[in-house]
Write a protein that holds these residues in place. Structure first.
Motif, mmCIF file in Angstrom:
data_model
loop_
_atom_site.group_PDB
_atom_site.id
_atom_site.type_symbol
_atom_site.label_atom_id
_atom_site.label_comp_id
_atom_site.label_asym_id
_atom_site.label_seq_id
_atom_site.Cartn_x
_atom_site.Cartn_y
_atom_site.Cartn_z
ATOM 1 N N ALA A 187 0.842 -1.198 0.000
ATOM 2 C CA ALA A 187 0.000 0.000 0.000
ATOM 3 C C ALA A 187 0.873 1.242 0.000
ATOM 4 O O ALA A 187 0.560 2.245 -0.643
ATOM 5 C CB ALA A 187 -0.916 -0.012 1.220
ATOM 6 N N ALA A 188 2.004 1.179 0.699
ATOM 7 C CA ALA A 188 2.917 2.327 0.745
ATOM 8 C C ALA A 188 3.502 2.616 -0.640
ATOM 9 O O ALA A 188 3.649 3.771 -1.027
ATOM 10 C CB ALA A 188 4.037 2.065 1.750
ATOM 11 N N ASP A 237 0.898 4.395 -2.634
ATOM 12 C CA ASP A 237 0.739 5.794 -2.244
ATOM 13 C C ASP A 237 1.892 6.660 -2.743
ATOM 14 O O ASP A 237 1.679 7.781 -3.211
ATOM 15 C CB ASP A 237 0.613 5.915 -0.719
ATOM 16 C CG ASP A 237 -0.822 5.650 -0.269
ATOM 17 O OD1 ASP A 237 -1.708 5.716 -1.141
ATOM 18 O OD2 ASP A 237 -1.042 5.379 0.915
ATOM 19 N N LEU A 264 1.356 7.221 -6.336
ATOM 20 C CA LEU A 264 0.250 8.135 -6.602
ATOM 21 C C LEU A 264 0.648 9.581 -6.311
ATOM 22 O O LEU A 264 0.197 10.499 -6.988
ATOM 23 C CB LEU A 264 -0.982 7.732 -5.782
ATOM 24 C CG LEU A 264 -1.640 6.437 -6.247
ATOM 25 C CD1 LEU A 264 -2.824 6.083 -5.359
ATOM 26 C CD2 LEU A 264 -2.091 6.547 -7.700
ATOM 27 N N ARG A 265 1.518 9.771 -5.306
ATOM 28 C CA ARG A 265 1.994 11.135 -5.035
ATOM 29 C C ARG A 265 2.736 11.673 -6.247
ATOM 30 O O ARG A 265 2.579 12.820 -6.634
ATOM 31 C CB ARG A 265 2.913 11.144 -3.810
ATOM 32 C CG ARG A 265 2.185 11.497 -2.519
ATOM 33 C CD ARG A 265 3.152 11.928 -1.432
ATOM 34 N NE ARG A 265 4.163 10.913 -1.101
ATOM 35 C CZ ARG A 265 3.924 9.860 -0.296
ATOM 36 N NH1 ARG A 265 2.726 9.698 0.236
ATOM 37 N NH2 ARG A 265 4.865 9.004 -0.032
ATOM 38 N N ARG A 310 -6.413 5.036 -6.809
ATOM 39 C CA ARG A 310 -6.036 4.416 -5.535
ATOM 40 C C ARG A 310 -7.016 3.297 -5.171
ATOM 41 O O ARG A 310 -6.607 2.201 -4.798
ATOM 42 C CB ARG A 310 -6.000 5.455 -4.414
ATOM 43 C CG ARG A 310 -5.755 4.792 -3.041
ATOM 44 C CD ARG A 310 -5.752 5.781 -1.885
ATOM 45 N NE ARG A 310 -4.471 6.447 -1.749
ATOM 46 C CZ ARG A 310 -4.291 7.745 -1.803
ATOM 47 N NH1 ARG A 310 -5.329 8.539 -2.008
ATOM 48 N NH2 ARG A 310 -3.108 8.268 -1.658
#
Lengths: 344, 493
Positions: free
Chosen positions: B24-25, B28, B31-32, B56
């Motif tokens: 999940a990290a 993220d 996605l950033r 997401r």
């Protein structure tokens, strides 16, 4: 204000100075234009006479960005979003927010009003420059202003307004129609020449080499004793190498006879981050000396000029706010900051 | 400073490709990066937020963790979501049951409406329609004049009863144009309107009045692909004020990353119908959301390229050419013809930028100078027919004369002749069944689709069965032309 040689029209200039004073616009009390007095002028070989141009203040233009969102020191992320939405760009927005944080911590500010004041001061500070007036003081007349930009930025309209402004201020202005590419561009400039009482040098045939028109315009402007020559160029996207080279050629051709006082890059304020690429590319080939930010009467905020001034060290000089002949003014950092941040 | 959105995403995905499984990290962090890239590409903040949320949600779901290659899966999701926002399936112009079909153009000042009106008219004319251009921009100085010149260039009549420059009523011009079109039996009416700001209520009302007066089948919102965050406000204002049925994206040949396309499509929910990609009146094409999404993700736009190639290459010319190549009768005249054929496909740069991987070659693409082709053409045109057929007779004084006649230098003439000889040699190899790759093209881009030539080749002779020999032949020619960064036939050195 601009400077012209005394032997030419000293008396006229003095008269005009008197005539012009009453025309100063007083719609709003705003600080004087930040004009730097040219100190070299005294030492110049020929005596120069100062000709005052009418003052220009914006009555519209910069719009507040904080209409909806409230923020305080706890959620400065909101501030970052707001700046991004005003086209400041991610990096600049991050930088500004970080600086606001530092200053807020130092002064112990917490409320929205206090933070807004910090932001206004920060923007004013960062964007104030001493070189925002037009370079019309070298004494080497006619002063040549070359106007460049991408398609549809508003070059021709900006030239029309600027010409009218200079003519009202007593300058003799010639326009060079070196946009020989776009259909009816010459006619469009001609209409502005008529409206502003300027002379115009047109291409002799359709699609003529724009450099040739520029060359001819320089010769005519010298011959007819113009104070200022403004040269219009065709809109070009900055990634088209051939067209950018053509611009370099126009520049070189002009400089055979006259130094170029000012290269104005016309930027549409609705443009996003691509404006930075434009500024870089045009500076590379045409040595841009100032930016004219157009169409600020719309809903765009033009935040990208913050990054452009900061990174490329090019001042924003003019601001366009509509299609009318008087719809423009000079850029003022404080006005810009107050306008963006809104009431404290 | 930063390259295209494609480049940014490719950079982002590099990290993903390296890993087998996604946490999940990881998602993220990715996605950033995507968020930042999209913002730097001028996608509006609110659209970015929606987009990131959608990606997401899917990326965290089962489909990624179960996938064989999770990184690929995220790319896939980003691509799919981009397509969703860009409007899903491509849509064509809706024609009226009873002609004339009325198309109204609206947009901000300087977005490119008048130029687009000309391109659209030409495109429709090429499809067998009989379009009429209507000059309703009575605001901007000489806009009417501009439309008339453009109409003349594309051979489409212009309805312009008013001279413009602030005089005349655009609503009545629009109304009259429909009557005129019915009388003269035009099949399509294209109404060019003045540029206006979304916040200018008076002008927005005027646009709405033009709409009411003409009852258009399409109201196309014309928007500059360089526009920034304000795109959402502008799009909403036009949607609310005039009501639009579709969007046209202009100046896509620039290097703006075109995030506005995403913003506008998302906010208005209206499809993007066309994109405008250059100065020429042919630089205009239907907009394909899936292809645009692929382009954003740097997967190239092969389909568009093939379509353009098919349109431009004349079958007969191509077969005649192939024959000549085989017989070694390839002359400078043919060389000139070839260049002109290639040119018909549109600007070289816009073609090459559609190739997969072109994002990485941006720097090289920017160096292609279309003027070089003009120069080459000038030199060839300064030759006598005899010289064109047999360049061997070009001695010093002939070369000097040609240089003077074309405004180039003798060195330029010499290098053209050299390049031609190399090209001719290569043509011969190709026609005899060699690799159809065009030398001078950056590595990996050699196989430019040229379907007809390929087909001809098949008819003429069987391919040489020895790939090693073929490769040797080709590579023997290539080095000399390496420096030409992408220009075809080794032009431009």
């Amino acid at each position: 204000m601009f400077w012209r040689k005394k032997d030419k029209a000293a008396d006229v200039a003095v008269e005009e100075q008197v005539v012009q004073e009453p025309e100063v616009q007083v719609e709003k009390v705003v600080e004087q234009l930040p004009i730097v007095e040219p100190t070299v002028v005294e030492a110049a070989p020929q005596e120069l006479v100062k000709v005052e141009l009418p003052k220009r203040n914006l009555t519209k233009g910069f719009k507040a960005v904080f209409s909806r969102i409230k923020f305080d020191v706890e959620n400065l992320e909101e501030l970052q979003d707001i700046l991004i939405q005003a086209d400041f760009g991610v990096s600049a927005a991050e930088e500004i927010v970080a600086e606001v944080k530092v200053r807020a911590k130092k002064s112990g500010s917490r409320t929205e009003a206090e933070l807004k004041e910090i932001l206004t001061d920060l923007l004013t500070e960062k964007m104030t420059r001493s070189d925002v007036s037009l370079n019309l003081d070298s004494g080497k007349q006619p002063y040549v202003i070359l106007v460049v930009g991408v398609n549809g930025a508003g070059k021709t309209t900006t030239i029309g307004k600027l010409a009218n402004y200079l003519v009202e201020g007593g300058a003799k202005v010639t326009l060079g129609a070196a946009d020989t590419f776009r259909a009816a561009a010459v006619e469009q400039l001609e209409t502005w020449a008529t409206r502003s009482n300027s002379s115009i040098v047109k291409p002799v045939s359709e699609g003529q080499d724009p450099a040739a028109v520029a060359y001819e315009a320089v010769e005519k402007a010298i011959a007819n004793g113009s104070d200022v020559l403004i040269i219009d160029t065709a809109g070009r996207l900055q990634n088209k190498q051939g067209l950018m080279d053509e611009l370099g050629k126009i520049r070189r051709v002009i400089e055979k006879n006259l130094p170029i006082s000012e290269v104005l890059l016309v930027l549409d304020s609705t443009t996003g981050q691509n404006a930075m690429t434009q500024a870089k590319a045009f500076t590379e080939v045409a040595a841009v000396t100032g930016i004219a930010l157009t169409k600020l009467d719309g809903s765009a905020k033009g935040g990208i000029v913050y990054a452009i001034q900061d990174q490329l060290n090019i001042p924003v000089k003019l601001v366009g706010v509509g299609e009318g002949i008087n719809d423009f003014g000079f850029f003022d950092a404080k006005e810009f900051a107050i306008g963006l941040v809104g009431e404290k | 400073m930063f390259g295209n959105l494609s480049e940014r995403l490719v950079e982002t995905f590099k990290g993903l490709r390296a890993k087998g499984k996604l946490s999940a990290a990881d998602i993220d962090a990715t996605l950033r990066e995507i968020r930042r890239a999209l913002l730097e590409a001028d996608v509006s903040l609110e659209v970015v937020k929606t987009f990131i949320a959608a990606v997401r949600e899917r990326a965290l779901g089962d489909e990624v963790s179960k996938a064989l290659n999770p990184a690929q899966q995220v790319v896939q999701i980003v691509q799919e979501e981009l397509v969703v926002i860009l409007g899903g399936e491509a849509r064509r112009i809706q024609f009226a049951k009873n002609p004339p079909t009325v198309i109204m153009l609206a947009g901000l000042q300087g977005s490119g409406k008048t130029t687009l009106a000309g391109k659209l008219a030409k495109w429709l004319k090429d499809q067998g329609q009989t379009p009429l251009l209507v000059a309703c921009d009575l605001q901007r100085p000489n806009a009417v004049n501009q439309l008339q010149v453009i109409g003349e260039r594309v051979g489409v009549p212009v309805f312009a009863p008013e001279v413009g420059n602030g005089k005349g009523n655009p609503v009545s011009v629009a109304k009259d144009s429909i009557k005129h079109a019915k009388q003269k039996q035009f099949s399509v009416v294209i109404v060019d309107t003045a540029g206006r700001l979304g916040i200018d209520e008076e002008l927005m009302k005027q646009a709405n009045d033009i709409r009411k007066a003409t009852d258009p089948d399409e109201v196309l919102f014309v928007i500059d692909s360089m526009i920034g965050q304000d795109a959402v406000n502008v799009a909403r204002a036009f949607e609310d004020g005039v009501g639009i049925t579709g969007v046209v994206l202009t100046k896509l040949d620039g290097d703006a990353r075109g995030g506005a396309a995403l913003s506008v499509a998302q906010v208005t929910g209206k499809p993007i119908l066309f994109s405008s990609t250059g100065e020429g009146m042919d630089a205009f094409e239907p907009f394909y959301p899936d292809r645009m999404a692929s382009r954003i993700l740097d997967m190239g736009d092969i389909l568009t390229l093939i379509e353009q190639a098919q349109k431009s290459f004349d079958e007969q010319e191509a077969s005649a050419m192939a024959e000549k190549m085989a017989k070694d009768a390839f002359t400078l005249e043919d060389f000139l013809d070839q260049m002109q054929q290639l040119r018909k496909m549109g600007s070289l740069k816009s073609m090459l930028s559609m190739m997969p991987g072109a994002g990485k070659l941006k720097g090289q693409l920017d160096n292609i100078d279309e003027k070089e082709i003009d120069h080459t053409e000038a030199i060839i045109r300064a030759m006598t027919p005899k010289e064109r057929r047999d360049p061997k007779i070009l001695n010093g004084s002939r070369r000097l004369r040609i240089a003077k006649g074309s405004g180039m230098t003798v060195t330029d003439v010499n290098s053209l002749v050299n390049r031609f000889e190399q090209a001719a040699k290569m043509m011969k190899v190709m026609a005899k069944g060699g690799n159809p790759g065009i030398p001078g093209m950056p590595q990996g881009m050699g196989a430019m689709p040229r379907p007809q030539v390929k087909k001809e080749k098949g008819k003429k002779k069987a391919k040489s069965g020895n790939p090693a020999k073929r490769a040797a032949e080709i590579s023997g020619i290539k080095p000399a032309q390496q420096g030409n960064s992408g220009s075809s036939f080794g032009l431009g050195g």
